[in-house]
Design a protein around this motif. Structure first.
Motif, PDB file in Angstrom:
ATOM      1  N   ARG A   1      42.034  12.643  15.220  1.00 29.35           N
ATOM      2  CA  ARG A   1      42.153  12.751  16.682  1.00 29.35           C
ATOM      3  C   ARG A   1      43.589  12.507  17.130  1.00 29.35           C
ATOM      4  NH1 ARG A   1      41.751   9.062  21.075  1.00 29.35           N
ATOM      5  NH2 ARG A   1      41.411   7.301  19.669  1.00 29.35           N
ATOM      6  N   HIS A   2      44.259  11.572  16.478  1.00 34.54           N
ATOM      7  CA  HIS A   2      45.626  11.236  16.855  1.00 34.54           C
ATOM      8  C   HIS A   2      46.652  12.190  16.251  1.00 34.54           C
ATOM      9  CE1 HIS A   2      44.911   7.501  19.029  1.00 34.54           C
ATOM     10  NE2 HIS A   2      44.028   7.162  18.101  1.00 34.54           N
ATOM     11  N   GLU A   3      46.443  12.566  14.988  1.00 35.61           N
ATOM     12  CA  GLU A   3      47.453  13.342  14.267  1.00 35.61           C
ATOM     13  C   GLU A   3      47.283  14.852  14.405  1.00 35.61           C
ATOM     14  OE1 GLU A   3      50.134  12.197  12.877  1.00 35.61           O
ATOM     15  OE2 GLU A   3      49.592  10.117  13.309  1.00 35.61           O
ATOM     16  N   ASN A   4      46.048  15.316  14.413  1.00 33.59           N
ATOM     17  CA  ASN A   4      45.825  16.771  14.510  1.00 33.59           C
ATOM     18  C   ASN A   4      44.436  17.029  15.085  1.00 33.59           C
ATOM     19  OD1 ASN A   4      45.922  19.507  14.317  1.00 33.59           O
ATOM     20  ND2 ASN A   4      45.774  19.614  12.091  1.00 33.59           N
ATOM     21  N   PRO A   5      44.259  16.897  16.396  1.00 38.89           N
ATOM     22  CA  PRO A   5      42.948  17.054  17.020  1.00 38.89           C
ATOM     23  C   PRO A   5      42.380  18.467  16.926  1.00 38.89           C
ATOM     24  CG  PRO A   5      44.674  16.870  18.679  1.00 38.89           C
ATOM     25  CD  PRO A   5      45.308  16.550  17.367  1.00 38.89           C
ATOM     26  N   SER A   6      43.205  19.444  16.558  1.00 36.46           N
ATOM     27  CA  SER A   6      42.719  20.822  16.432  1.00 36.46           C
ATOM     28  C   SER A   6      42.149  21.112  15.042  1.00 36.46           C
ATOM     29  CB  SER A   6      43.848  21.812  16.737  1.00 36.46           C
ATOM     30  OG  SER A   6      44.881  21.693  15.761  1.00 36.46           O
ATOM     31  N   CYS A   7      42.186  20.123  14.150  1.00 32.85           N
ATOM     32  CA  CYS A   7      41.680  20.288  12.786  1.00 32.85           C
ATOM     33  C   CYS A   7      40.188  20.608  12.798  1.00 32.85           C
ATOM     34  CB  CYS A   7      41.934  19.007  11.995  1.00 32.85           C
ATOM     35  SG  CYS A   7      41.327  19.022  10.305  1.00 32.85           S
ATOM     36  N   LYS A   8      39.758  21.516  11.929  1.00 32.63           N
ATOM     37  CA  LYS A   8      38.339  21.845  11.787  1.00 32.63           C
ATOM     38  C   LYS A   8      37.758  20.971  10.684  1.00 32.63           C
ATOM     39  CE  LYS A   8      34.676  24.468  12.691  1.00 32.63           C
ATOM     40  NZ  LYS A   8      34.709  25.927  12.461  1.00 32.63           N
TER      41      LYS A   8
ATOM     42  N   PHE B   1      32.276  12.451  18.431  1.00 35.83           N
ATOM     43  CA  PHE B   1      33.691  12.803  18.481  1.00 35.83           C
ATOM     44  C   PHE B   1      33.869  14.259  18.909  1.00 35.83           C
ATOM     45  CE2 PHE B   1      34.631   8.801  16.639  1.00 35.83           C
ATOM     46  CZ  PHE B   1      35.997   8.597  16.735  1.00 35.83           C
ATOM     47  N   ALA B   2      32.937  15.121  18.501  1.00 30.85           N
ATOM     48  CA  ALA B   2      33.017  16.520  18.914  1.00 30.85           C
ATOM     49  C   ALA B   2      32.894  16.645  20.431  1.00 30.85           C
ATOM     50  CB  ALA B   2      31.919  17.335  18.226  1.00 30.85           C
ATOM     51  N   VAL B   3      31.993  15.852  21.017  1.00 33.31           N
ATOM     52  CA  VAL B   3      31.744  15.924  22.453  1.00 33.31           C
ATOM     53  C   VAL B   3      32.784  15.139  23.252  1.00 33.31           C
ATOM     54  CG1 VAL B   3      30.114  15.320  24.286  1.00 33.31           C
ATOM     55  CG2 VAL B   3      29.266  16.291  22.134  1.00 33.31           C
ATOM     56  N   LEU B   4      33.028  13.901  22.855  1.00 34.15           N
ATOM     57  CA  LEU B   4      33.892  13.018  23.635  1.00 34.15           C
ATOM     58  C   LEU B   4      35.365  13.402  23.569  1.00 34.15           C
ATOM     59  CD1 LEU B   4      32.277   9.577  22.689  1.00 34.15           C
ATOM     60  CD2 LEU B   4      31.943  10.889  24.799  1.00 34.15           C
ATOM     61  N   TYR B   5      35.808  13.899  22.422  1.00 35.34           N
ATOM     62  CA  TYR B   5      37.226  14.202  22.238  1.00 35.34           C
ATOM     63  C   TYR B   5      37.485  15.689  22.005  1.00 35.34           C
ATOM     64  CZ  TYR B   5      37.584   9.151  21.818  1.00 35.34           C
ATOM     65  OH  TYR B   5      37.514   7.803  22.066  1.00 35.34           O
ATOM     66  N   ASP B   6      36.458  16.505  22.198  1.00 32.52           N
ATOM     67  CA  ASP B   6      36.591  17.959  22.066  1.00 32.52           C
ATOM     68  C   ASP B   6      37.186  18.344  20.709  1.00 32.52           C
ATOM     69  OD1 ASP B   6      36.283  20.572  22.948  1.00 32.52           O
ATOM     70  OD2 ASP B   6      38.316  20.664  23.781  1.00 32.52           O
ATOM     71  N   MET B   7      36.688  17.677  19.661  1.00 37.39           N
ATOM     72  CA  MET B   7      37.162  17.964  18.321  1.00 37.39           C
ATOM     73  C   MET B   7      36.251  18.979  17.629  1.00 37.39           C
ATOM     74  SD  MET B   7      38.294  14.151  17.003  1.00 37.39           S
ATOM     75  CE  MET B   7      38.891  14.768  15.418  1.00 37.39           C
TER      76      MET B   7
ATOM     77  N   THR C   1      31.242  24.054  16.773  1.00 32.45           N
ATOM     78  CA  THR C   1      31.547  22.641  17.010  1.00 32.45           C
ATOM     79  C   THR C   1      30.328  21.877  17.524  1.00 32.45           C
ATOM     80  OG1 THR C   1      33.875  23.082  17.468  1.00 32.45           O
ATOM     81  CG2 THR C   1      32.947  21.058  18.383  1.00 32.45           C
ATOM     82  N   GLY C   2      30.077  20.709  16.894  1.00 30.90           N
ATOM     83  CA  GLY C   2      28.994  19.833  17.325  1.00 30.90           C
ATOM     84  C   GLY C   2      27.625  20.209  16.791  1.00 30.90           C
ATOM     85  N   GLU C   3      27.523  21.344  16.105  1.00 37.78           N
ATOM     86  CA  GLU C   3      26.233  21.801  15.597  1.00 37.78           C
ATOM     87  C   GLU C   3      25.914  21.158  14.247  1.00 37.78           C
ATOM     88  OE1 GLU C   3      23.850  24.032  16.941  1.00 37.78           O
ATOM     89  OE2 GLU C   3      25.036  23.613  18.742  1.00 37.78           O
ATOM     90  N   ILE C   4      24.601  21.045  13.973  1.00 36.56           N
ATOM     91  CA  ILE C   4      24.117  20.559  12.684  1.00 36.56           C
ATOM     92  C   ILE C   4      23.507  21.735  11.933  1.00 36.56           C
ATOM     93  CG2 ILE C   4      22.481  19.041  11.512  1.00 36.56           C
ATOM     94  CD1 ILE C   4      22.695  17.126  13.837  1.00 36.56           C
TER      95      ILE C   4
END
Length: 305
Positions: A105-112, A148-154, A226-229
């Motif tokens: 989240r801090h270093e590369n929030p766009s990481c998949k 984290f997917a929802v709260l930080y849009d990761m 994102t966010g799916e199981i």
């Protein structure tokens, strides 16, 4: 080196990790393999040692490697061990996942990121479904990943693999059977009668080749929502009786099968990989080929090669 293709694989020295490293390096990814044991040298793979339960070490790792993709395989995957050390299972499965996601989240929030959880997780709204500490730790892990997917849009995707089988060192039931059969093959001259003891031949599980699972993880890294199981499975239940029967057909020694329990168990629900199939993935390795490869792997190890 294409930095946009940097992939970090945790739990790289494990059963699935070994196959994942080979698959992704062969597919053109720049693989950094993480182990909590020893680091290894490889021409194609960059091995690093990191304790994922150490928050500071995880931050340093992510800062140095700057991955564009992460496949999080590391974890404590033994139900029995979770009863002995429940807090350790929570640390390894749940807390380490939080540390990893927070560092990203801090270093590369766009990481998949693909987080591999477990089909043995529970319904967090019903305490009656909680029956072992392992499942608890994996349920919390999934909740952390989704949060984290929802709260930080990761870009976090959760994969829930079924029972993975295939060549390599594994504690799974197929590997256990294969090791015993290979020992019988080696001793058949000195011991003409052999017995394979099974707890309950009626037990049923979904089995998927680990190489098909790794292919599914690549699909999720590239196409997962994102966010799916996503269930990573064959979609087919197989009994231990069916497995033993197929192993007898391809074994080089005859053996008797004894079941300790005779009562049939309730059939578990099918674990359908519908989400993955919709993304274009499907398993490709026949079940019998998986069993044959497991036997051949332990034959080679038994012969010292």
């Amino acid at each position: 080196m294409n930095c946009q293709n940097n992939l970090l694989i945790t739990g790289a020295s494990g059963f699935t990790g070994y196959h994942a490293c080979k698959h992704f390096s062969d597919s053109g990814f720049n693989v950094t393999a993480i182990s909590n044991k020893n680091s290894y040298t490889s021409k194609k793979i960059n091995w690093k040692c990191c304790d994922l339960t150490d928050k500071a070490s995880v931050k340093i790792l992510i800062k140095k490697t700057k991955p564009q993709y992460v496949l999080h395989l590391a974890g404590q995957n033994h139900v029995g061990q979770s009863w002995i050390e429940p807090v350790h299972s929570l640390e390894v499965n749940s807390l380490s996942t939080a540390y990893l996601l927070d560092a990203l989240r801090h270093e590369n929030p766009s990481c998949k990121i693909v987080v591999t959880s477990s089909s043995l997780g529970f319904d967090p709204t019903s305490m009656s479904t909680f029956n072992n500490p392992y499942g608890l730790s994996k349920t919390i892990q999934s909740l952390i990943a989704q949060s984290f997917a929802v709260l930080y849009d990761m870009k976090v995707v959760i994969a829930k693999p079924s029972n993975l089988i295939g060549p390599g060192f594994s504690k799974g039931v197929c590997a256990v059977f294969a090791q015993k059969i290979v020992e019988m093959e080696k001793d058949q001259k000195d011991k003409p009668e052999h017995v394979l003891q099974v707890h309950n031949l009626n037990n049923q599980c979904d089995f998927l080749d680990v190489r098909d699972a790794v292919s599914a993880y690549e699909t999720l890294l590239l196409k997962g929502k994102t966010g799916e199981i996503y269930n990573v499975s064959s979609g087919k239940r197989r009994s231990l009786e069916e497995i033993v029967k197929k192993l007898k057909e391809i074994a080089l020694v005859d053996f008797e099968v004894r079941s300790l329990l005779k009562d049939a168990l309730e059939k578990p629900a099918r674990i359908e990989p519908t989400g993955l199939i919709n993304l274009g993935w499907k398993p490709s390795i026949p079940f019998e080929s998986s069993l044959r490869d497991i036997l051949n792997f332990y034959r080679q190890k038994n012969n010292g090669s």
